[in-house]
Write a protein that holds these residues in place. Structure first.
Motif, PDB file in Angstrom:
ATOM      1  N   GLN A   1       0.816  -1.213   0.000  1.00 32.98           N
ATOM      2  CA  GLN A   1       0.000   0.000   0.000  1.00 32.98           C
ATOM      3  C   GLN A   1       0.856   1.272   0.000  1.00 32.98           C
ATOM      4  O   GLN A   1       0.497   2.262  -0.626  1.00 32.98           O
ATOM      5  CB  GLN A   1      -0.920   0.018   1.229  1.00 32.98           C
ATOM      6  CG  GLN A   1      -2.055  -0.985   1.190  1.00 32.98           C
ATOM      7  CD  GLN A   1      -2.837  -0.990   2.490  1.00 32.98           C
ATOM      8  OE1 GLN A   1      -2.268  -0.966   3.578  1.00 32.98           O
ATOM      9  NE2 GLN A   1      -4.164  -1.034   2.374  1.00 32.98           N
TER      10      GLN A   1
ATOM     11  N   ARG B   1      -1.614   8.027  -1.425  1.00 28.45           N
ATOM     12  CA  ARG B   1      -2.904   7.570  -0.913  1.00 28.45           C
ATOM     13  C   ARG B   1      -3.131   6.110  -1.299  1.00 28.45           C
ATOM     14  O   ARG B   1      -2.438   5.550  -2.147  1.00 28.45           O
ATOM     15  CB  ARG B   1      -4.044   8.429  -1.447  1.00 28.45           C
ATOM     16  CG  ARG B   1      -4.257   8.359  -2.954  1.00 28.45           C
ATOM     17  CD  ARG B   1      -5.294   9.381  -3.448  1.00 28.45           C
ATOM     18  NE  ARG B   1      -6.521   9.370  -2.687  1.00 28.45           N
ATOM     19  CZ  ARG B   1      -6.886  10.334  -1.825  1.00 28.45           C
ATOM     20  NH1 ARG B   1      -6.108  11.382  -1.635  1.00 28.45           N
ATOM     21  NH2 ARG B   1      -8.026  10.249  -1.164  1.00 28.45           N
TER      22      ARG B   1
ATOM     23  N   PRO C   1      -9.591   1.064   1.332  1.00 27.83           N
ATOM     24  CA  PRO C   1     -10.520   2.189   1.111  1.00 27.83           C
ATOM     25  C   PRO C   1      -9.761   3.446   0.702  1.00 27.83           C
ATOM     26  O   PRO C   1      -8.548   3.538   0.887  1.00 27.83           O
ATOM     27  CB  PRO C   1     -11.163   2.366   2.488  1.00 27.83           C
ATOM     28  CG  PRO C   1     -10.079   1.937   3.437  1.00 27.83           C
ATOM     29  CD  PRO C   1      -9.364   0.802   2.754  1.00 27.83           C
ATOM     30  N   ASN C   2     -10.470   4.418   0.155  1.00 26.77           N
ATOM     31  CA  ASN C   2      -9.865   5.673  -0.288  1.00 26.77           C
ATOM     32  C   ASN C   2      -9.370   6.451   0.932  1.00 26.77           C
ATOM     33  O   ASN C   2     -10.161   6.904   1.755  1.00 26.77           O
ATOM     34  CB  ASN C   2     -10.896   6.488  -1.068  1.00 26.77           C
ATOM     35  CG  ASN C   2     -10.249   7.664  -1.784  1.00 26.77           C
ATOM     36  OD1 ASN C   2      -9.047   7.850  -1.704  1.00 26.77           O
ATOM     37  ND2 ASN C   2     -11.044   8.439  -2.467  1.00 26.77           N
ATOM     38  N   GLN C   3      -8.037   6.574   1.046  1.00 27.06           N
ATOM     39  CA  GLN C   3      -7.466   7.189   2.245  1.00 27.06           C
ATOM     40  C   GLN C   3      -6.126   7.829   1.922  1.00 27.06           C
ATOM     41  O   GLN C   3      -5.292   7.244   1.226  1.00 27.06           O
ATOM     42  CB  GLN C   3      -7.294   6.111   3.327  1.00 27.06           C
ATOM     43  CG  GLN C   3      -6.832   6.637   4.671  1.00 27.06           C
ATOM     44  CD  GLN C   3      -6.749   5.534   5.713  1.00 27.06           C
ATOM     45  OE1 GLN C   3      -7.209   4.408   5.484  1.00 27.06           O
ATOM     46  NE2 GLN C   3      -6.152   5.835   6.849  1.00 27.06           N
ATOM     47  N   THR C   4      -5.917   9.027   2.419  1.00 26.60           N
ATOM     48  CA  THR C   4      -4.642   9.718   2.233  1.00 26.60           C
ATOM     49  C   THR C   4      -3.588   9.120   3.158  1.00 26.60           C
ATOM     50  O   THR C   4      -3.870   8.821   4.329  1.00 26.60           O
ATOM     51  CB  THR C   4      -4.791  11.220   2.526  1.00 26.60           C
ATOM     52  OG1 THR C   4      -5.754  11.782   1.633  1.00 26.60           O
ATOM     53  CG2 THR C   4      -3.459  11.942   2.343  1.00 26.60           C
TER      54      THR C   4
ATOM     55  N   GLU D   1      -0.590   9.889   5.310  1.00 30.52           N
ATOM     56  CA  GLU D   1       0.034  11.034   5.958  1.00 30.52           C
ATOM     57  C   GLU D   1       1.478  10.707   6.346  1.00 30.52           C
ATOM     58  O   GLU D   1       1.877   9.543   6.388  1.00 30.52           O
ATOM     59  CB  GLU D   1      -0.758  11.436   7.210  1.00 30.52           C
ATOM     60  CG  GLU D   1      -2.237  11.672   6.978  1.00 30.52           C
ATOM     61  CD  GLU D   1      -2.524  12.954   6.208  1.00 30.52           C
ATOM     62  OE1 GLU D   1      -1.588  13.754   6.002  1.00 30.52           O
ATOM     63  OE2 GLU D   1      -3.696  13.144   5.808  1.00 30.52           O
TER      64      GLU D   1
ATOM     65  N   ASP E   1       1.772   8.292   9.070  1.00 32.67           N
ATOM     66  CA  ASP E   1       1.596   6.903   8.635  1.00 32.67           C
ATOM     67  C   ASP E   1       2.922   6.316   8.142  1.00 32.67           C
ATOM     68  O   ASP E   1       3.221   5.144   8.391  1.00 32.67           O
ATOM     69  CB  ASP E   1       0.560   6.816   7.510  1.00 32.67           C
ATOM     70  CG  ASP E   1      -0.823   7.248   7.956  1.00 32.67           C
ATOM     71  OD1 ASP E   1      -1.247   6.847   9.057  1.00 32.67           O
ATOM     72  OD2 ASP E   1      -1.476   7.999   7.204  1.00 32.67           O
TER      73      ASP E   1
END
Length: 342
Positions: free
Chosen positions: A232, A285, A289-292, A294, A297
């Motif tokens: 990811q 990202r 699911p659709n997620q930025t 950061e 992270d």
């Protein structure tokens, strides 16, 4: 370990080739150029390549990058010969350079230039007009590389005449044998000026590869909830693997991906995290699911990957606020200057 020129091979065939970077804008090349830190000779060179002035940022970037690679290779050859246990090993390093590494690259480059019809006529001014095109940039870059490879052959051959297995080729013979051409009327390979050599060859800058390490292009342990997986977050697995090899060689992690945690290293890792983010090593990202993604992270992912505890997050943020500290760290740790951007 015998020094190699895989970076040049990548420029001819792989992802570092200007042919693979046609969609990158000149302003972006200007940024990449500004990120390049100059390499420095550890031994006075005999020759240098004096090529015509680059007129685009793309050309300037590749010329500087190729110049750095040449300097690093020469330094590595001198170090390998210096640290050889006897004449047989010295001869092996010189033979490999003169009879395998450089001839193979010159042959590959000549084939590419013939296939793509790259020649000086593509970038030399025509009727007083400067030629600006993708093909002109590429011909310029590969023409420079041709001269640089010949120069490297001469440099090594003349530095170690007692360790050559075969009869050395002269300048005109090199142009004729590998590029079916004659040397330029106006010499491109000339005597190098006298240089101030600031520091002796450092073993740390040319570490011996420990073959027990194998970079893992995936998760190294079960990923808990709240931490992104390798697939990811990592943008380019092969390039990240090369970075991790350097992380191991410079004694930050062991072969089991455990942080060594020597004095001061935790702060240094925080600086390295910042450098990786600057070089765009991570995806912005995830989509399922659709997620930025950061920066926190990324820190969490890297800390978990190398088993660093407690978190480097505070140290990371402190470096983020003071870019000069990152630059100072890179000045003291030259290998980080050569981390390629994604």
């Amino acid at each position: 370990m015998t020094p190699n020129l895989e970076a040049y091979r990548s420029m001819i065939h792989l992802h570092e080739s200007p042919r693979q970077m046609r969609n990158i804008s000149d302003p972006r090349f200007r940024e990449l150029l500004n990120e390049l830190q100059a390499s420095h000779y550890k031994v006075q060179p005999k020759y240098e390549v004096y090529f015509e002035k680059a007129i685009t940022d793309k050309r300037r970037f590749f010329i500087k990058r190729m110049e750095n690679i040449a300097i690093d290779y020469i330094n590595a050859i001198h170090l390998a010969v210096k640290e050889s246990s006897g004449d047989k090993q010295k001869t092996f390093h010189v033979y490999t350079a003169l009879s395998r590494t450089l001839p193979a690259l010159m042959g590959d480059l000549n084939q590419l230039m013939e296939t793509c019809n790259y020649s000086e006529s593509l970038f030399k001014p025509q009727q007083g007009k400067i030629q600006l095109s993708v093909e002109a940039d590429e011909a310029f870059v590969f023409e420079y590389l041709k001269h640089q490879l010949i120069r490297l052959y001469l440099e090594i051959s003349e530095a170690y005449p007692n360790h050559r297995k075969n009869q050395a080729l002269e300048l005109d013979e090199l142009y004729m044998k590998y590029f079916q051409s004659v040397p330029p009327q106006e010499a491109v390979i000339n005597d190098a000026p006298k240089m101030v050599i600031e520091q002796p060859i450092s073993e740390r800058e040319f570490p011996v590869v420990d073959n027990t390490f194998r970079a893992i292009t995936g998760d190294v342990r079960n990923t808990p909830k709240g931490i992104f997986t390798y697939s990811q977050i990592i943008k380019n697995p092969s390039q990240f693997a090369r970075f991790e090899e350097q992380l191991f060689l410079n004694l930050y992690i062991n072969k089991d991906y455990q942080f060594l945690n020597k004095r001061g290293q935790k702060s240094e890792m925080a600086a390295i995290y910042n450098i990786l983010i600057q070089k765009n090593y991570f995806n912005p990202r995830v989509f399922s699911p659709n997620q930025t993604i950061e920066e926190t992270d990324i820190v969490r992912f890297l800390d978990f990957r190398y088993n660093i505890s407690p978190s480097t997050d505070k140290l990371f943020r402190n470096f983020r606020k003071e870019p000069k500290r990152i630059a100072d760290f890179q000045d003291k740790n030259s290998w980080t200057r050569h981390i390629l951007p994604c």
